[in-house]
Write an enzyme that holds these catalytic residues in place. Structure first.
Site, PDB file in Angstrom:
ATOM      1  N   CYS A   1       0.876  -1.169   0.000  1.00 20.68           N
ATOM      2  CA  CYS A   1       0.000   0.000   0.000  1.00 20.68           C
ATOM      3  C   CYS A   1       0.911   1.215   0.000  1.00 20.68           C
ATOM      4  CB  CYS A   1      -0.907   0.012   1.230  1.00 20.68           C
ATOM      5  SG  CYS A   1      -1.919   1.512   1.348  1.00 20.68           S
TER       6      CYS A   1
ATOM      7  N   GLU B   1      -4.153   1.373  -6.153  1.00 26.88           N
ATOM      8  CA  GLU B   1      -3.266   0.272  -6.518  1.00 26.88           C
ATOM      9  C   GLU B   1      -3.188   0.208  -8.036  1.00 26.88           C
ATOM     10  OE1 GLU B   1      -0.491  -1.247  -5.879  1.00 26.88           O
ATOM     11  OE2 GLU B   1      -1.366  -1.633  -3.900  1.00 26.88           O
TER      12      GLU B   1
END
Length: 240
Positions: free
Chosen positions: A2, A108
């Protein structure tokens, strides 16, 4: 991994959602649509003296108390759930310094070819659009040249759920509201809350394609989270 997320909720919405008491005087929290490592971001932890939840700013990229300098923070923005209890950088923080990291979405990138040269950016959030609580760890590091310790945090990641599997191999641990108190602690050494470090239910989440602009940390406005289909990059070419 992340490495980028989004937070548009203001300080009052976060305080209300996370049941935080009185905010510090003069506490300002402008929206950040492209949160990047090494920036100062709000986290929720327990106040050492009162035991109540407090909202404070920390720098993203954990620096353990024993580090010789703060450069380690560049490589410790994430802690893997599988090794967080044993990795030297994180194991002491896991024993006693937990926090929740408020976020409204995270980004992402999905690889579109084997070499990963072409990628599609996605934003991922809760379906109900309520703020998410990433499982975090925090540390205080004393810079010999500074009078005030540097407080930093890391976000724990885990395996992807069914929604994330086609996008990326990791996702942040999203702590369910029912587990917030247990995660924040105090941590019971005999029963550490490792069971919380699991993929969030896919049916509670949603994902959508966003513009390639989010890949540049200089871009930081609400348009970054807007859906795009098809998605054009800055040169005008299209992602498939």
């Amino acid at each position: 991994m992340c490495g980028r997320y989004e937070r548009h909720s203001d300080k009052q919405r976060i305080a209300d959602a996370f049941k935080v008491g009185k905010l510090p005087p003069g506490f300002e929290l402008p929206p950040d649509y492209n949160v990047a490592p090494q920036t100062f971001q709000p986290v929720v932890r327990l106040n050492r003296e009162t035991g109540e939840r407090e909202l404070t700013l920390m720098r993203w990229g954990l620096v353990p108390y024993w580090a010789k300098d703060s450069k380690v923070g560049f490589s410790s923005i994430n802690a893997r759930a599988e090794t967080v209890t044993t990795a030297p950088v994180f194991r002491e923080a896991f024993k006693r310094r937990h926090c929740l990291v408020p976020a409204d979405a995270f980004y992402e990138w999905q690889k579109l070819d084997e070499k990963g040269k072409n990628k599609q950016a996605f934003a991922i959030a809760r379906k109900d659009r309520e703020p998410m609580a990433f499982a975090g760890l925090w540390e205080a590091w004393k810079d010999p040249n500074q009078s005030v310790p540097l407080e930093t945090f890391s976000i724990i990641t885990t395996d992807p759920n069914e929604l994330m599997q086609s996008i990326h191999t990791r996702m942040p641990v999203i702590v369910p509201k029912a587990d917030w108190s247990r995660w924040l602690g105090p941590v019971d050494p005999a029963q550490p809350p490792t069971d919380i470090l699991r993929p969030h239910p896919a049916e509670e989440m949603t994902a959508w394609k966003v513009k390639k602009d989010v890949g540049n940390v200089k871009n930081n406005d609400a348009s970054l989270t807007e859906p795009c289909e098809p998605c054009a990059d800055s040169t005008g070419s299209l992602f498939s």
